[in-house]
Design a protein around this motif. Structure first.
Motif, short mmCIF file in Angstrom:
data_model
loop_
_atom_site.label_atom_id
_atom_site.label_comp_id
_atom_site.label_asym_id
_atom_site.label_seq_id
_atom_site.Cartn_x
_atom_site.Cartn_y
_atom_site.Cartn_z
N ASN A 1 0.84 -1.18 0.00
CA ASN A 1 0.00 0.00 0.00
C ASN A 1 0.89 1.24 0.00
N ARG A 2 0.76 2.04 -1.04
CA ARG A 2 1.50 3.31 -1.17
C ARG A 2 0.48 4.44 -1.28
N MET A 3 0.34 5.22 -0.22
CA MET A 3 -0.57 6.36 -0.19
C MET A 3 -1.98 5.97 -0.58
N GLY A 4 -2.40 4.77 -0.19
CA GLY A 4 -3.74 4.31 -0.50
C GLY A 4 -4.41 3.75 0.74
N SER A 5 -5.53 3.07 0.54
CA SER A 5 -6.21 2.43 1.67
C SER A 5 -6.60 1.01 1.29
N ARG B 1 -15.47 -10.92 8.10
CA ARG B 1 -16.61 -11.46 8.83
C ARG B 1 -17.43 -12.47 8.05
N GLU B 2 -17.60 -12.27 6.75
CA GLU B 2 -18.40 -13.20 5.95
C GLU B 2 -17.55 -13.98 4.96
N ALA B 3 -16.23 -13.85 5.07
CA ALA B 3 -15.31 -14.48 4.11
C ALA B 3 -15.20 -15.98 4.35
N SER B 4 -14.79 -16.69 3.32
CA SER B 4 -14.51 -18.12 3.40
C SER B 4 -13.04 -18.27 3.79
N ILE B 5 -12.79 -18.79 5.00
CA ILE B 5 -11.42 -18.91 5.52
C ILE B 5 -11.19 -20.38 5.88
N PRO B 6 -10.65 -21.17 4.93
CA PRO B 6 -10.46 -22.60 5.19
C PRO B 6 -9.22 -22.92 6.02
N HIS B 7 -8.41 -21.92 6.33
CA HIS B 7 -7.15 -22.14 7.05
C HIS B 7 -7.31 -21.78 8.52
N ALA B 8 -6.59 -22.49 9.39
CA ALA B 8 -6.60 -22.17 10.82
C ALA B 8 -5.83 -20.89 11.10
N VAL B 9 -4.79 -20.63 10.28
CA VAL B 9 -3.96 -19.45 10.46
C VAL B 9 -3.90 -18.68 9.15
N VAL B 10 -4.12 -17.37 9.23
CA VAL B 10 -3.99 -16.49 8.06
C VAL B 10 -2.82 -15.54 8.33
N ASP B 11 -1.84 -15.56 7.44
CA ASP B 11 -0.64 -14.74 7.56
C ASP B 11 -0.84 -13.48 6.72
N ILE B 12 -0.72 -12.30 7.36
CA ILE B 12 -0.88 -11.04 6.64
C ILE B 12 0.42 -10.25 6.76
N GLU B 13 1.08 -10.06 5.63
CA GLU B 13 2.32 -9.29 5.59
C GLU B 13 2.01 -7.89 5.09
N LEU B 14 2.43 -6.88 5.86
CA LEU B 14 2.18 -5.49 5.50
C LEU B 14 3.44 -4.84 4.94
N ASP B 15 3.28 -4.13 3.85
CA ASP B 15 4.33 -3.29 3.26
C ASP B 15 3.63 -1.97 2.92
N VAL B 16 3.55 -1.07 3.92
CA VAL B 16 2.71 0.12 3.81
C VAL B 16 3.57 1.38 3.95
N HIS C 1 -6.87 -17.76 13.35
CA HIS C 1 -5.87 -16.93 14.03
C HIS C 1 -5.14 -16.13 12.96
N PHE C 2 -5.05 -14.82 13.15
CA PHE C 2 -4.39 -13.94 12.19
C PHE C 2 -3.02 -13.55 12.72
N VAL C 3 -2.00 -13.70 11.89
CA VAL C 3 -0.65 -13.26 12.23
C VAL C 3 -0.34 -12.09 11.31
N VAL C 4 -0.20 -10.90 11.90
CA VAL C 4 0.04 -9.68 11.12
C VAL C 4 1.46 -9.22 11.41
N HIS C 5 2.23 -8.99 10.33
CA HIS C 5 3.62 -8.58 10.48
C HIS C 5 4.03 -7.73 9.28
N GLY C 6 5.23 -7.17 9.32
CA GLY C 6 5.72 -6.38 8.20
C GLY C 6 6.09 -4.97 8.63
N HIS C 7 6.13 -4.08 7.65
CA HIS C 7 6.59 -2.71 7.87
C HIS C 7 5.50 -1.70 7.52
N VAL C 8 5.33 -0.70 8.40
CA VAL C 8 4.38 0.39 8.16
C VAL C 8 5.16 1.68 8.39
#
Length: 189
Positions: free
Chosen positions: A100-104, A110-125, A165-172
């Motif tokens: 994400n560069r100068m965006g949102s 809440r209503e998404a299909s999440i078949p995984h026990a863990v969702v990994d979210i990497e941020l580069d903002v 379970h959500f694992v959020v990591h990365g750089h902001v």
């Protein structure tokens, strides 16, 4: 029973195939003369069989609807001075990369299909905002987010036993991240 290759095609389908042919020429799979010939054939096609004939010998150029229905293991979402929204019933991959560069970027799980026990979210903002709305029962670990002139509002709190379970990591850098849960509103009849 009618063979699917005999189904009629629309202008949108013809344009999609021309777009695939443009990608093929860009990858060096076909020459300019072949592109012109195949484009003429695609634009004149009346049936799926005629339309698909121009793609048969091109690897990776065949549209497979079943593959698209399954969530990918990894997906990259990019927003450069733009907005990316995911809400409602969408397929969540095992790993999401948010660039994400100068965006949102607004992701409502809440209503998404999440078949995984863990969702990994990497941020580069950089100078952007990210909002994550988690489903009931979910937990989050955002300890791996590195902030530089930024804000992180975690309204869910650290946990490990949720599903998912959500694992959020990365750089902001010069940005904002908000992680929260929202109750669903129900209408009374």
């Amino acid at each position: 029973m009618t063979d699917p290759r005999d189904f009629r095609v629309s202008d949108a389908e013809r344009e999609h195939v021309v777009g695939l042919l443009q990608k093929a020429i860009g990858r060096g799979l076909i020459t300019l003369d072949e592109f012109t010939e195949r484009t003429d054939t695609a634009l004149a096609a009346r049936t799926r069989g005629e339309l698909n004939a121009v793609l048969l010998d091109l690897p990776g150029m065949v549209h497979n609807e079943q593959v698209l229905a399954m969530p990918a293991d990894r997906q990259e979402l990019k927003a450069t001075m733009s907005t990316v929204n995911r809400k409602g019933n969408w397929a969540v991959p095992r790993q999401l990369v948010v660039r994400n560069r100068m965006g949102s970027t607004d992701l409502d799980f809440r209503e998404a299909s999440i078949p995984h026990a863990v969702v990994d979210i990497e941020l580069d903002v950089t100078a952007g905002s990210v909002k994550l709305v988690l489903p009931e029962g979910a937990t989050v670990d955002a300890d791996g987010v590195e902030l530089a002139a930024s804000n992180l509002k975690d309204k869910v709190g650290t946990g490990v036993n949720g599903r998912p379970h959500f694992v959020v990591h990365g750089h902001v850098r010069a940005g904002n991240v908000e992680i929260k849960k929202k109750a669903r509103w129900f209408r009374h009849a």
